[in-house]
Enzyme design. Sequence first.
Site, PDB file in Angstrom:
ATOM      1  N   THR A 189       0.837  -1.209   0.000  1.00 65.49           N
ATOM      2  CA  THR A 189       0.000   0.000   0.000  1.00 65.49           C
ATOM      3  C   THR A 189       0.866   1.252   0.000  1.00 65.49           C
ATOM      4  O   THR A 189       1.849   1.308   0.729  1.00 65.49           O
ATOM      5  CB  THR A 189      -0.854  -0.005   1.289  1.00 65.49           C
ATOM      6  OG1 THR A 189      -1.756  -1.085   1.207  1.00 65.49           O
ATOM      7  CG2 THR A 189      -1.611   1.304   1.475  1.00 65.49           C
ATOM      8  N   ARG A 217     -15.137  -6.100   2.362  1.00 63.76           N
ATOM      9  CA  ARG A 217     -14.226  -5.626   3.409  1.00 63.76           C
ATOM     10  C   ARG A 217     -13.554  -4.293   3.008  1.00 63.76           C
ATOM     11  O   ARG A 217     -13.108  -4.117   1.885  1.00 63.76           O
ATOM     12  CB  ARG A 217     -13.166  -6.697   3.663  1.00 63.76           C
ATOM     13  CG  ARG A 217     -12.164  -6.368   4.768  1.00 63.76           C
ATOM     14  CD  ARG A 217     -10.892  -5.775   4.226  1.00 63.76           C
ATOM     15  NE  ARG A 217      -9.860  -5.616   5.263  1.00 63.76           N
ATOM     16  CZ  ARG A 217      -8.736  -4.954   5.069  1.00 63.76           C
ATOM     17  NH1 ARG A 217      -8.474  -4.408   3.905  1.00 63.76           N
ATOM     18  NH2 ARG A 217      -7.858  -4.845   6.032  1.00 63.76           N
ATOM     19  N   VAL A 218     -13.500  -3.379   3.961  1.00 62.83           N
ATOM     20  CA  VAL A 218     -12.795  -2.118   3.766  1.00 62.83           C
ATOM     21  C   VAL A 218     -11.736  -2.016   4.859  1.00 62.83           C
ATOM     22  O   VAL A 218     -12.011  -2.317   6.021  1.00 62.83           O
ATOM     23  CB  VAL A 218     -13.782  -0.928   3.864  1.00 62.83           C
ATOM     24  CG1 VAL A 218     -13.049   0.405   3.874  1.00 62.83           C
ATOM     25  CG2 VAL A 218     -14.785  -0.972   2.713  1.00 62.83           C
ATOM     26  N   GLY A 219     -10.534  -1.611   4.483  1.00 60.90           N
ATOM     27  CA  GLY A 219      -9.450  -1.516   5.463  1.00 60.90           C
ATOM     28  C   GLY A 219      -9.293  -0.111   6.015  1.00 60.90           C
ATOM     29  O   GLY A 219     -10.206   0.722   5.946  1.00 60.90           O
ATOM     30  N   ASP A 220      -8.103   0.159   6.529  1.00 61.11           N
ATOM     31  CA  ASP A 220      -7.828   1.465   7.134  1.00 61.11           C
ATOM     32  C   ASP A 220      -7.490   2.539   6.104  1.00 61.11           C
ATOM     33  O   ASP A 220      -7.671   3.738   6.364  1.00 61.11           O
ATOM     34  CB  ASP A 220      -6.629   1.340   8.086  1.00 61.11           C
ATOM     35  CG  ASP A 220      -5.371   0.899   7.333  1.00 61.11           C
ATOM     36  OD1 ASP A 220      -5.465  -0.048   6.517  1.00 61.11           O
ATOM     37  OD2 ASP A 220      -4.297   1.496   7.541  1.00 61.11           O
ATOM     38  N   THR A 240       0.515   1.458   6.787  1.00 63.53           N
ATOM     39  CA  THR A 240       0.412   0.315   5.892  1.00 63.53           C
ATOM     40  C   THR A 240       0.375  -0.934   6.775  1.00 63.53           C
ATOM     41  O   THR A 240       0.843  -0.907   7.910  1.00 63.53           O
ATOM     42  CB  THR A 240       1.602   0.273   4.908  1.00 63.53           C
ATOM     43  OG1 THR A 240       1.491  -0.880   4.068  1.00 63.53           O
ATOM     44  CG2 THR A 240       2.939   0.234   5.610  1.00 63.53           C
ATOM     45  N   GLY A 243      -5.057  -3.518   8.225  1.00 61.29           N
ATOM     46  CA  GLY A 243      -5.875  -2.341   8.487  1.00 61.29           C
ATOM     47  C   GLY A 243      -6.746  -2.440   9.714  1.00 61.29           C
ATOM     48  O   GLY A 243      -7.000  -1.429  10.386  1.00 61.29           O
TER      49      GLY A 243
HETATM   50  C1  SD4 Z   1      -5.568  -2.688   4.311  1.00 65.18           C
HETATM   51  N1  SD4 Z   1      -3.719  -1.356   5.083  1.00 65.18           N
HETATM   52  O1  SD4 Z   1      -6.425  -2.776   3.464  1.00 65.18           O
HETATM   53  C2  SD4 Z   1      -4.261  -2.024   3.917  1.00 65.18           C
HETATM   54  C3  SD4 Z   1      -3.393  -3.054   3.314  1.00 65.18           C
HETATM   55  C4  SD4 Z   1      -1.946  -2.822   3.430  1.00 65.18           C
HETATM   56  O2  SD4 Z   1       0.111  -3.625   3.535  1.00 65.18           O
HETATM   57  O3  SD4 Z   1      -1.466  -1.778   3.758  1.00 65.18           O
HETATM   58  N2  SD4 Z   1      -1.156  -3.811   3.264  1.00 65.18           N
HETATM   59  O4  SD4 Z   1      -5.679  -3.138   5.453  1.00 65.18           O
END
Ligand code: SD4
Length: 336
Positions: A189, A217-220, A240, A243
């Site tokens: 990311t 799903r949604v991450g950070d 990164t 999340g």
């Molecule tokens: C997530 N933080 O979707 C992102 C993925 C990521 O290293 O950063 N991977 O959770």
Amino acid sequence: MNRRKFLRNSSLGSAGLATATVLTSCKNETDKSIDNTKEANKPIVVCTWDFKNASAKAWEVLNGDGNALDAVEQGVRIEEADVSNETVGKGGRPDRDGNVTLDACIMDKDGNCGSVVYLQNIAHPISVARRVMEETPHIILAGKGAEQFAYEQGFKKEDLLTESTRAQYKEWLKTSKYETTINIENHDTIGMLAIDGNGDIAGACTTSGMAYKVAGRVGDSPIIGAGLYVDNEVGGATATGVGEEVIRTVGSFLIVELMRQGKTPQEACEEGVKRIMKKNEGRKDFQIGFLAINKNGETGAYCVHPGFSYRKYDPTGHENVPSNSFYKNTEDHIIS
Ligand code: SD4
């Protein structure tokens, strides 16, 4: 005005005054972040991982007197377009149903922000996020609505799966095992923070999220305060890694607030990771990397496991800076 109403109004008024006084004194007591005696290191751009081309693009914008917002948008677009990066934009790995769903957000010096979550078929989610910020009264658009908005704004529909990610997905289906593997590779990311020649800060963050995630799903990364936060008085932070853990601590906001209280970017990132590890004592099966910059252009980073680094481009040069980590090697336990 009847008496009850008068009492209510006057008590609200004095509560308001009291709050204002507290806020004013809070600001004086806690806002220790800006050292005006120091000459700021600017312009400067930093981004998660060793994204050389993305930071070079952002630098080109900054060096040509461009602003920080344009720099971070243009910078992260490089990774969104790079199909060899399988965690961002076109060429990102899909969810467990085989759909590539993208998350991104952007934030400017005035605290304006825009975000898209679960966006499909559009190669540059960061630019859609910017349009959400600039063209709508909203901050987050999701899924089909975000996609429809993108088409209305002139973005083109694209197949985001590549030959490589399609083949990997077919292979994955044989076991369908979902694990948030520790990522020690030098690509992932991208979160980017920049300070322009005026001393203004902006940030951007974009990702395809965790590979083979549950659909929806949604991450950070697109969540303001979690994957990215900018406060032009103090600095900015981005994240990164897994999340879910970043969201649980509102990681980037936490780091900016720690800097506001006087911590350096390095100290703030370390404290952010330690907060997460406190909630996950002994857990070693995930990676998180935080990156921060303060108003003076000082930077810092910290991560759970070794392997994370960040790119920095400032008037002194261009370098990949390795981050220190909570675990000193993947076998280690707590080091503090
Ligand atoms: C997530 N933080 O979707 C992102 C993925 C990521 O290293 O950063 N991977 O959770």
